[in-house]
Design an enzyme around this catalytic site. Structure first.
Site, PDB file in Angstrom:
ATOM      1  N   GLU A   1      17.436  -6.061  11.685  1.00 54.20           N
ATOM      2  CA  GLU A   1      17.049  -6.009  10.148  1.00 54.20           C
ATOM      3  C   GLU A   1      16.984  -4.645   9.967  1.00 54.20           C
ATOM      4  O   GLU A   1      16.076  -4.043  10.846  1.00 54.20           O
ATOM      5  CB  GLU A   1      16.473  -6.539   9.457  1.00 54.20           C
ATOM      6  CG  GLU A   1      16.452  -6.080   7.808  1.00 54.20           C
ATOM      7  CD  GLU A   1      15.304  -7.032   6.991  1.00 54.20           C
ATOM      8  OE1 GLU A   1      13.971  -7.253   7.007  1.00 54.20           O
ATOM      9  OE2 GLU A   1      15.702  -6.848   6.190  1.00 54.20           O
TER      10      GLU A   1
ATOM     11  N   CYS B   1      15.951  -6.590   0.385  1.00 52.14           N
ATOM     12  CA  CYS B   1      16.118  -7.888   1.411  1.00 52.14           C
ATOM     13  C   CYS B   1      17.990  -8.498   1.153  1.00 52.14           C
ATOM     14  O   CYS B   1      17.894  -9.224   2.014  1.00 52.14           O
ATOM     15  CB  CYS B   1      15.466  -8.880   0.592  1.00 52.14           C
ATOM     16  SG  CYS B   1      15.663  -9.433  -0.970  1.00 52.14           S
TER      17      CYS B   1
ATOM     18  N   GLU C   1       1.146  -0.949  -0.523  1.00 53.28           N
ATOM     19  CA  GLU C   1      -0.344   0.142  -0.165  1.00 53.28           C
ATOM     20  C   GLU C   1       0.579   1.343   0.044  1.00 53.28           C
ATOM     21  O   GLU C   1       0.365   2.417  -0.286  1.00 53.28           O
ATOM     22  CB  GLU C   1      -1.222  -0.208   1.392  1.00 53.28           C
ATOM     23  CG  GLU C   1      -0.270   0.217   2.602  1.00 53.28           C
ATOM     24  CD  GLU C   1      -0.219  -1.396   3.330  1.00 53.28           C
ATOM     25  OE1 GLU C   1       0.126  -2.007   1.946  1.00 53.28           O
ATOM     26  OE2 GLU C   1       0.255  -1.767   4.769  1.00 53.28           O
TER      27      GLU C   1
END
Ligand code: NAD
Length: 511
Positions: free
Chosen positions: A395, A295, A190
């Site tokens: 992360e 990633c 979104e």
């Protein structure tokens, strides 16, 4: 077609509404819940994205279920030709797609083209579906009996994608799903849904029939609806670990195939014999490209022995990178996706310093003339980092590179293998023996040898492992063919009355 989808490079007006794609038509949502899609470099509102209602989500699933009845038997050649057309259209619109992607996601224009290109490669590979989906045949497995297997599509499949690759990751999913004969419901991020919508429109233009590809928008409610609806047979997810774990559990307990590609902490091991300049260039590019929001970004540099003397060199290379809006020529590092992401990353930098790591380069609050409102963080480097510090354990997903020193290759391998993530890793060395030991002993799904971002091309598959992945099969390549098809084995005999009748057989043996 909405203005926002027709002309993304000039979009600036607020309140242009992103559409849903249901049964081959772009439709305006009737929802009361909307979210602004914001240019991260300027804060200009580009459009509004709807959070689809349950009725709209159901309509998309029903349309996919209806379309499956005929699409599953559409000849392979016809499906492949649509993919051939789609790759042509993506090439035709490359600049337009990249401009839209930079506007809503923030990465530089050349990197946005790279995002589209890595997805385009999957579409190219999907064109080979004829040979990719072949079954196997064994003659005379018993007297006059043959066995073969064939691959059949499984039905309506769903895909849920993250903000960081709004072209590549949707293209990891829907081309492979539909070329194998399934129908698809896609839910893009979104935060940046507009590039994905342009790709969906190109799929329609390429000849994907109504209902074969549907796109809905939203957040948790939409995702949960896809994971629980009985008509959906498989769910492919790419995103963070906490959401991926939820999606995997929900989809699997509702009887679906599920695959979740998730978060990462990618370590690059630098040996003292590495080619210094080229290795450090590769590390800086992989750490700070896309503002660290990949990633497979290098997020931890493990300096072995005397390689730790190269810290000032890596810092000076990072310092030289140009931070600016993604449309400005020569920009190396664009903004991060949102104000919330910027605040979170800055908080982690503050915590790293407070926990005793050495802040070699502090990229907080850079001055970016012309883009004062942008979500910018310049390259940031910590040395002296240890497991247990939050900047090591979590992360960061921003332009922050952390450096850990170890004494030996064995120490480096032990460090990487003790980390819960298994998405990507790399080693920089001139020694074949060292590289071979590393690739053999390292417990990470994707390994680069003097290659900083080892994302496999689509004839292979994306193969993250351990805490970075749930499910056995990856999202593209050969593994995607397996994920999106059901193998059916047929054992066949044709009676020939002119031959000897073997009589009744009450054993399990085939004769
Ligand atoms: P995210 O998990 O926040 O969002 C991913 C998708 O899940 C979006 O479509 C979002 O709408 C939906 N979602 C968000 N919260 C949800 C909830 N509570 N319940 C159900 N659905 C929800 O991820 P992101 O921030 O968009 O993307 C960044 C993350 O994705 C990073 O962790 C990155 O490492 C990971 N990622 C992994 C890979 C890979 O292949 N392993 C590739 C790209 C990104």
């Amino acid at each position: 077609m909405s203005a926002v989808l027709q002309n993304p490079s000039t979009i600036s007006a607020a309140h242009t509404n992103v559409k849903l794609l249901i049964n081959g038509k772009l439709v305006e949502s009737k929802t009361q819940v909307w979210k602004d899609v914001v240019n991260p470099a300027t804060q200009v509102v580009l459009a509004r994205v709807p959070f689809a209602t349950q009725d709209e989500i159901n309509a998309a699933i029903v349309s996919a279920a209806e379309a499956f009845k005929t699409w599953k038997n559409t000849p392979i050649g016809a499906r492949a030709r649509i993919m051939l057309k789609l790759q042509e259209l993506i090439r035709r619109d490359m600049k337009k797609l990249a401009a839209c992607l930079t506007a809503e996601q923030g990465k530089t224009l050349p990197d946005a083209e790279g995002d589209v290109f890595r997805g385009l490669e999957v579409v190219e590979h999907a064109c080979s579906i004829g040979t990719l989906s072949l079954g196997e045949f064994a003659e005379n497995v018993a007297g006059g009996i043959d066995t073969y297997f064939l691959r059949q599509p499984i039905g309506v499949c769903a895909g849920i994608t993250p903000f960081n690759f709004p072209a590549m990751i949707p293209l990891w999913m829907f081309p492979m799903a539909i070329v194998t004969g399934n129908t698809f419901v896609l839910k893009p991020s979104e935060q940046d849904p507009m590039t994905t919508m342009l790709l969906a429109e190109l799929a329609m233009e390429a000849g994907v029939p109504a209902g074969v590809l549907n796109v809905i928008h939203g957040g948790k409610e939409a995702v949960d609806a896809l994971c629980t609806n009985p008509a959906i047979k498989a769910v492919s997810f790419v995103g963070s670990c906490h959401v991926g774990e939820h999606v995997y559990k929900l989809a699997s307990t509702h009887g679906k195939r599920a695959q979740c590609m998730m978060g990462a902490k990618n370590h690059a091991v630098v040996m003292p014999d590495a080619s210094k300049d080229q290795s450090l260039n590769a590390l800086v590019g992989a750490g700070f490209g896309a503002a660290g929001q990949r990633c497979m970004a290098t997020s931890v540099v493990v300096m072995v022995g005397e390689a730790s003397q190269w810290i000032p060199d890596i810092v000076s290379k990072a310092k030289a990178l140009k931070v600016n809006g993604g449309t400005v020529a020569g920009t190396d590092v664009g903004p991060v996706i949102s104000k919330q992401a910027k605040t979170r990353i800055e908080g982690l930098i503050a915590q790293g310093a407070a926990e005793g790591a050495t802040l070699e380069l502090d990229g907080r609050n850079p001055v970016v003339p012309g883009y004062e409102k942008g979500n910018f963080i310049a390259p940031t480097i910590f040395s002296g980092v240890k497991p247990g510090m939050k900047i090591y354990d979590e992360e960061i997903f921003g332009p922050v590179l952390i450096i850990v020193n170890v004494d030996t290759l064995d120490d480096a391998i032990a460090l990487v293998n003790a980390n819960p993530y298994g998405n990507g890793t790399g080693i920089f060395t001139q020694s074949g023996a060292v590289a071979r030991k590393f690739q053999n002993e390292i417990d990470v799904g994707q390994v680069g040898i003097n290659v900083p971002v080892p994302v496999p091309v689509p004839y292979f598959s994306f193969t993250g492992s351990r805490g970075s992945k749930l499910g056995d099969l990856g999202p593209y390549g050969k593994q995607a063919i397996q994920f999106y098809t059901q193998v059916k084995t047929v054992t066949e005999r044709w009676f020939d009355d002119s031959l000897t009748n073997t009589g009744v057989n009450t054993t399990i043996s085939l004769k």
